[in-house]
Design an enzyme around this catalytic site. Structure first.
Site, PDB file in Angstrom:
ATOM      1  N   LYS A  95      28.833 -19.247 -33.639  1.00 50.65           N
ATOM      2  CA  LYS A  95      29.161 -19.488 -35.048  1.00 50.65           C
ATOM      3  C   LYS A  95      30.657 -19.659 -35.278  1.00 50.65           C
ATOM      4  O   LYS A  95      31.072 -20.466 -36.108  1.00 50.65           O
ATOM      5  CB  LYS A  95      28.646 -18.316 -35.894  1.00 50.65           C
ATOM      6  CG  LYS A  95      27.132 -18.303 -36.022  1.00 50.65           C
ATOM      7  CD  LYS A  95      26.669 -17.293 -36.997  1.00 50.65           C
ATOM      8  CE  LYS A  95      25.160 -17.348 -37.187  1.00 50.65           C
ATOM      9  NZ  LYS A  95      24.414 -18.119 -36.210  1.00 50.65           N
ATOM     10  N   GLU A 143      33.618 -12.775 -43.068  1.00 46.73           N
ATOM     11  CA  GLU A 143      33.554 -13.765 -44.153  1.00 46.73           C
ATOM     12  C   GLU A 143      33.518 -13.080 -45.511  1.00 46.73           C
ATOM     13  O   GLU A 143      33.103 -11.932 -45.625  1.00 46.73           O
ATOM     14  CB  GLU A 143      32.279 -14.606 -44.021  1.00 46.73           C
ATOM     15  CG  GLU A 143      32.216 -15.469 -42.801  1.00 46.73           C
ATOM     16  CD  GLU A 143      30.929 -16.273 -42.733  1.00 46.73           C
ATOM     17  OE1 GLU A 143      29.973 -15.931 -43.491  1.00 46.73           O
ATOM     18  OE2 GLU A 143      30.854 -17.217 -41.949  1.00 46.73           O
ATOM     19  N   HIS A 191      14.927 -12.711 -43.266  1.00 47.49           N
ATOM     20  CA  HIS A 191      15.332 -13.911 -42.522  1.00 47.49           C
ATOM     21  C   HIS A 191      14.147 -14.696 -41.986  1.00 47.49           C
ATOM     22  O   HIS A 191      14.310 -15.565 -41.146  1.00 47.49           O
ATOM     23  CB  HIS A 191      16.301 -13.545 -41.386  1.00 47.49           C
ATOM     24  CG  HIS A 191      17.450 -12.733 -41.865  1.00 47.49           C
ATOM     25  ND1 HIS A 191      18.392 -13.255 -42.743  1.00 47.49           N
ATOM     26  CD2 HIS A 191      17.769 -11.433 -41.697  1.00 47.49           C
ATOM     27  CE1 HIS A 191      19.259 -12.298 -43.036  1.00 47.49           C
ATOM     28  NE2 HIS A 191      18.906 -11.191 -42.434  1.00 47.49           N
ATOM     29  N   ARG A 215      17.583 -28.611 -33.568  1.00 49.20           N
ATOM     30  CA  ARG A 215      16.167 -28.759 -33.199  1.00 49.20           C
ATOM     31  C   ARG A 215      15.406 -29.276 -34.406  1.00 49.20           C
ATOM     32  O   ARG A 215      15.966 -29.323 -35.512  1.00 49.20           O
ATOM     33  CB  ARG A 215      15.595 -27.395 -32.782  1.00 49.20           C
ATOM     34  CG  ARG A 215      15.524 -26.426 -33.961  1.00 49.20           C
ATOM     35  CD  ARG A 215      14.927 -25.088 -33.613  1.00 49.20           C
ATOM     36  NE  ARG A 215      14.763 -24.269 -34.808  1.00 49.20           N
ATOM     37  CZ  ARG A 215      15.724 -23.504 -35.328  1.00 49.20           C
ATOM     38  NH1 ARG A 215      16.904 -23.449 -34.749  1.00 49.20           N
ATOM     39  NH2 ARG A 215      15.524 -22.795 -36.433  1.00 49.20           N
TER      40      ARG A 215
HETATM   41  C1  MV4 Z   1      25.898 -14.831 -45.483  1.00 46.87           C
HETATM   42  C2  MV4 Z   1      25.421 -14.201 -46.667  1.00 46.87           C
HETATM   43  C3  MV4 Z   1      26.344 -13.899 -47.664  1.00 46.87           C
HETATM   44  N1  MV4 Z   1      27.656 -14.172 -47.491  1.00 46.87           N
HETATM   45  N2  MV4 Z   1      27.204 -15.106 -45.355  1.00 46.87           N
HETATM   46  C4  MV4 Z   1      21.714 -14.646 -43.103  1.00 46.87           C
HETATM   47  C5  MV4 Z   1      21.467 -15.044 -41.689  1.00 46.87           C
HETATM   48  C6  MV4 Z   1      22.377 -16.164 -41.451  1.00 46.87           C
HETATM   49  N3  MV4 Z   1      21.623 -17.407 -41.640  1.00 46.87           N
HETATM   50  C7  MV4 Z   1      23.470 -16.052 -42.439  1.00 46.87           C
HETATM   51  N4  MV4 Z   1      22.983 -15.204 -43.498  1.00 46.87           N
HETATM   52  C8  MV4 Z   1      23.761 -14.883 -44.560  1.00 46.87           C
HETATM   53  N5  MV4 Z   1      25.059 -15.149 -44.477  1.00 46.87           N
HETATM   54  C9  MV4 Z   1      28.063 -14.774 -46.347  1.00 46.87           C
HETATM   55  N6  MV4 Z   1      29.385 -15.018 -46.217  1.00 46.87           N
HETATM   56  C10 MV4 Z   1      24.039 -13.936 -46.771  1.00 46.87           C
HETATM   57  C11 MV4 Z   1      23.223 -14.274 -45.721  1.00 46.87           C
HETATM   58  C12 MV4 Z   1      21.807 -14.009 -45.881  1.00 46.87           C
HETATM   59  C13 MV4 Z   1      20.947 -15.077 -45.990  1.00 46.87           C
HETATM   60  C14 MV4 Z   1      21.442 -16.371 -45.936  1.00 46.87           C
HETATM   61  C15 MV4 Z   1      20.536 -17.397 -46.023  1.00 46.87           C
HETATM   62  C16 MV4 Z   1      19.168 -17.157 -46.148  1.00 46.87           C
HETATM   63  C17 MV4 Z   1      18.706 -15.897 -46.216  1.00 46.87           C
HETATM   64  C18 MV4 Z   1      19.576 -14.826 -46.142  1.00 46.87           C
HETATM   65  C19 MV4 Z   1      19.109 -13.522 -46.202  1.00 46.87           C
HETATM   66  C20 MV4 Z   1      19.984 -12.482 -46.103  1.00 46.87           C
HETATM   67  C21 MV4 Z   1      21.356 -12.722 -45.944  1.00 46.87           C
END
Ligand code: MV4
Length: 650
Positions: free
Chosen positions: A116, A200, A235, A297
């Site tokens: 990432k 972040e 997730h 993918r």
């Molecule tokens: C985040 C966030 C809030 N702020 N980044 C979840 C797993 C990965 N895809 C990144 N994720 C997140 N990153 C920042 N700076 C909240 C999440 C997150 C989330 C993001 C997208 C879809 C579902 C989620 C569920 C929990 C937390």
């Protein structure tokens, strides 16, 4: 175009890829574990190769065996599906070293997006907005703590090798940073063998909006619009849709342009998804979305994009991997209507989504839906068992409508009409979510399910009428009996007293006794729990019979009643066995035959009193009794009641 490809996957995605390959006249090779030897994807393929025992590490992750199978069957290319080896750059290189084509991106693209921090640095350089934060090489706590202060709390610590939320820690207060960092590192080290992190700005109540991109090997790259996947639980995506609710033309243009930029930045080839995190706290604004990660993918939810664009993404994958140019230019890809996908899982939402196993004794999907289109993607058939070795997804229900409301109505109808008996499923939860007011209005965010989980997973109890119908259907009285049914030989014989039949019906930890009386006009009265129901044979309930159970379908809910068949054991013997066992514990109340006696099929032999009922055990076939239980004996479940002399083959 390839003449033959191997699909290195299982379940619905393997079937889905085969469907397109076969439509294009491409021969298909399936690989399967021992547990999947009879699976649908194996039946669908033109050829099939066993690659090892059930555990994925010994089968679907054994790239060497998969490549061997491809070479041995003359497959020119390998489609990885999703999961398993689909984003493993080493596997891509092994496939190419074997002289085969990997149907997907280059190993370099996969590596570029695998970590990432490096991915974010690459995106920043390409002019793609990334979440404000620190994703540098320095990992000293003093550096990270300083960066966190500069970013401004709350912050999110993320594992750079992470995915699906693993190794993430939200920090509200600077005093908690050090401990949270240590926790994130421990989890990252354990899960990914890499404890490096990035920090972040935490985006409150984020939405997950992703853009489908596609590149070819001639320098072209296009987008196929966005999908909203905010309806997630831990997730795990639950319901996905395209396009995103509330999306404006301006926001869509900005996100799709950024996504294509991201694809071009790595000279991407094949199907890919750029995941953005969106702060929609003040509506969808072009300055409030940021690159989160790229999935190199084809994704589970790709069908919603196919439904709103009319593009077969797997066909594009095959064509691009075979060296063709993208079949369409950007201007030729249009968005039409709205689509949803709901993932049906064998899991129990009432027990915090505990995975369920079991045999799918009954499985029926709707073929058509009023004012919408339905598409079902599945890798199982009725009679299949949900394996504990693999993802417990049963199917994906995909609907399309002229607008969001129509597509959502079609999805709710499709969920309500799907019938599954034999395993617990999340269908009632999906129906509740699809009907949730916030969801229906498009007010979606990634925390919505967690906030309303209790309400969304509540399950209605069945009513007494449903139990009565279960008892009636379990009795078999509503169906014509086979001509030689032993009960018909007892003409005029009333099972248990005046012309009545009794049946035990269990639900949860309750067992009730139902008394069924056939009426002259073909209906039945069923007395149950102190209530009386008069039911006609077609009674109007949707139901499924399966061993020892009746499931009554009430919209998306399947109420499964245990209906132990006291004479089930007889069927074993009717098959010519020589012993008749007690179907449940009970008292031998009356014995009507003696050992050494020649008896006829259907002749009553003894009466077993069990579950407050009398069960007449009749001879299931002609024969000589070798032994029979003594009158007054207390017998356990399965005890031998009657043993016939070995039949002497004629
Ligand atoms: C985040 C966030 C809030 N702020 N980044 C979840 C797993 C990965 N895809 C990144 N994720 C997140 N990153 C920042 N700076 C909240 C999440 C997150 C989330 C993001 C997208 C879809 C579902 C989620 C569920 C929990 C937390």
């Amino acid at each position: 175009m390839f003449a033959k490809i191997l699909i290195a996957n299982r379940g619905e995605i393997a079937c889905r890829v085969m469907r397109t390959a076969q439509r294009l006249g491409v021969s298909t090779v399936a690989v399967h574990s021992d547990a999947d030897a009879q699976a649908l994807h194996v039946r669908m393929a033109d050829q099939a190769v066993a690659i090892g025992p059930a555990p994925v590490g010994e089968s679907y992750l054994r790239g060497d065996r998969i490549i061997e199978a491809a070479v041995a069957t003359g497959a020119e290319a390998i489609h990885p599906g999703y999961g398993f080896l689909s984003e493993n750059p080493d596997f891509v290189e092994q496939v190419e070293a074997a002289g085969l084509v990997f149907i997907g991106p280059s190993s370099a693209s996969i590596r570029a997006m695998g970590l990432k921090d490096a991915a974010k640095r690459l995106m920043e350089k390409a002019g793609v907005p990334v979440v404000p934060g620190y994703h540098g090489e320095a990992q000293e706590i003093v550096v990270l703590a300083t960066k966190a202060r500069e970013i401004g709390y709350p912050v999110l610590i993320k594992a750079r090798a992470g995915g699906g939320g693993k190794g993430m820690r939200r920090v509200e207060d600077p005093d908690d940073f050090a401990e949270a960092l240590a926790g994130a590192r421990r989890e990252a080290k354990a899960a990914f063998g890499d404890e490096r992190v990035l920090v972040e700005k935490y985006i409150e109540k984020p939405r997950h909006i992703e853009v489908q991109v596609f590149g070819d090997n001639h320098g072209n790259a296009v987008h196929l619009f966005e999908r909203d996947c905010s309806a997630q639980r831990r997730h795990q995506k639950v319901i996905e849709e395209a396009p995103a609710p509330g999306m404006t033309d301006e926001m869509r243009a900005a996100m799709c342009e950024a996504a294509v930029k991201a694809a071009r930045a790595i000279d991407y080839s094949g199907a890919g998804t750029i995941e953005f995190i969106v702060d929609a706290s003040e509506g969808l604004r072009p300055d409030r979305f940021w690159f989160m990660e790229m999935n190199t993918r084809l994704q589970v939810e790709h069908p919603v994009t196919e439904m709103v664009t009319g593009v077969d993404l797997v066909e594009w994958q095959l064509r691009v991997a075979a060296g063709e140019r993208l079949p369409k230019r950007q201007g030729e890809i249009a968005l039409e209507g709205h689509a949803f996908e709901a993932r049906i899982y064998a899991e129990d939402p009432t027990r915090d989504f505990l995975p369920a196993t079991g045999k799918l004794h009954h499985l029926r999907f709707p073929e058509a839906i009023a004012d919408g289109t339905i598409r079902v993607e599945t890798g199982v058939r009725a009679g299949d068992r949900i394996s504990p070795f693999y993802d417990p997804m049963i199917a994906k229900l995909v609907t399309h409508g002229s607008d969001r409301a129509a597509a959502l109505a079609a999805l709710r109808a499709a969920i309500a009409e799907t019938e599954i008996a034999g395993s617990t499923t999340n269908l009632p939860f999906l129906h509740a979510l699809a009907g949730d007011e916030a969801f229906s209005s498009g007010d979606v965010d990634t925390g919505m399910i967690a906030r309303r989980q209790e309400a969304l997973t509540a399950l209605p109890a069945p009513g007494p009428r449903q139990a009565a119908v279960a008892a009636l259907e379990a009795s078999g009285l509503t169906r014509p009996r086979p001509a030689d049914d032993p009960w018909d030989t007892l003409v005029g014989y009333a099972h248990f007293g005046s012309n009545g039949f009794r049946r035990m019906v269990g639900f949860g930890n309750r067992t009730m006794e139902a008394r069924i009386v056939p009426l002259a006009d073909g209906r039945f009265t069923v007395e149950l729990g102190g209530e009386n129901f008069t039911l006609s044979p077609d009674h109007g309930e949707r139901f499924a019979l399966w061993p020892g159970h009746v499931t009554i379908f009430d919209g998306p809910v399947g109420h499964s009643f245990a209906t132990p068949d006291p004479l089930e054991a007889a069927e074993d013997v009717a098959a010519g066995g020589d012993t008749l066992r007690a179907p449940m514990p009970g008292l031998v109340k009356l014995v009507r035959a003696a050992s050494g006696e020649a008896v006829k099929k259907g002749q009553p032999l003894l009466i077993l009193e069990a579950m407050k009922m009398e069960h007449t055990i009749a001879a299931p076939h002609d024969g000589i009794l070798a032994e029979i239980a003594a009158e007054g004996a207390q017998v356990t479940d399965g005890a031998v009641l009657v043993r016939f002399e070995e039949s002497v083959a004629g």
